[in-house]
Design an enzyme around this catalytic site. Sequence first.
Site, short mmCIF file in Angstrom:
data_model
loop_
_atom_site.label_atom_id
_atom_site.label_comp_id
_atom_site.label_asym_id
_atom_site.label_seq_id
_atom_site.Cartn_x
_atom_site.Cartn_y
_atom_site.Cartn_z
N GLU A 1 -20.09 36.14 -42.43
CA GLU A 1 -19.33 36.29 -41.06
C GLU A 1 -18.15 35.74 -41.04
O GLU A 1 -17.97 34.60 -41.18
CB GLU A 1 -20.48 35.98 -39.89
CG GLU A 1 -20.00 36.16 -38.48
CD GLU A 1 -20.60 35.37 -37.19
OE1 GLU A 1 -20.72 35.81 -36.22
OE2 GLU A 1 -21.47 34.44 -37.72
N LYS B 1 -21.11 43.11 -33.21
CA LYS B 1 -22.08 42.09 -33.03
C LYS B 1 -22.55 42.30 -31.59
O LYS B 1 -21.78 42.12 -30.69
CB LYS B 1 -21.63 40.55 -33.25
CG LYS B 1 -22.61 39.66 -33.17
CD LYS B 1 -22.14 38.44 -33.64
CE LYS B 1 -23.15 37.31 -33.65
NZ LYS B 1 -22.54 35.88 -33.80
N CYS C 1 -25.53 36.95 -37.88
CA CYS C 1 -25.58 35.66 -37.69
C CYS C 1 -26.71 35.60 -36.36
O CYS C 1 -27.90 35.69 -36.50
CB CYS C 1 -24.30 34.96 -37.20
SG CYS C 1 -24.49 33.16 -37.28
#
Length: 259
Positions: free
Chosen positions: A40, A111, A146
């Site tokens: 990421e 995300k 994440c």
Amino acid sequence: MRVSLLQIAVDPDEPVAARRERAAALVRTRHADDLVVLPELWHVGAFAFDSFAPAAEALDGPTAQAMSEAAREARVWLHAGSIAERGADGGLFNTSLVFDPDGRLVRTYRKIHRFGFDKGEAVLMDAGSEIVTVPLPETVLGLATCYDLRFPELFRALVDAGAQTLVVPAGWPERRRAHWTLLARARAVENQCYLLACGTAGTHAGVPQAGHSIIVDPWGETVAEAGPGEQILTAELDPERVTKTREEFPALKDRVLGR
């Protein structure tokens, strides 16, 4: 199916352009792999909040171009981790990029769960909303990033969309490394999928990174795990193991809630 996770070290003294070239060079060496994964926000650092806006790029920006060329030269599927994307409306997103072996950008994932508890990424970036899967010849990827790892409902939605291999690029801090390993194994075993969790090494804006990228099989067993420093983690996966696991222990069919 041969996969490699490129656990890039982020050094704040290394210019973004230099790290971009270094990452592309590493990808070009992976011609024996089927799938390569980067972490990421490796180009800028997941905790370098002040750099998000200045470093933001469009989907045809310099990082995407470098990754496209590297995927084409290596002839691999490339999950190029995520970048700070500047959307067409001016918004910022934490966006993952997936390229095919011809270097075409085939899917993106913005995300959904932004980290920061009303500061940092949570206020600087906009949230995505789309559940994203990517069909490969050997498997179907389900994309997350994440902090998403803490939200099991996203992974259930990915499984319902056909995912067999879950890919999670991250910039996970060292102080919560135990959670990283625990959650990676949990998401794999509860969804009976392979899980590829690729983190960064080094330090982001003074925050030491966990490293310890990990590959977990559909039974929740660790196939391979990296150490704390920059490393390439490679493993051979058997995509049929997902089907066999789900047939031999068909827990997913007994779901009651969320169906």
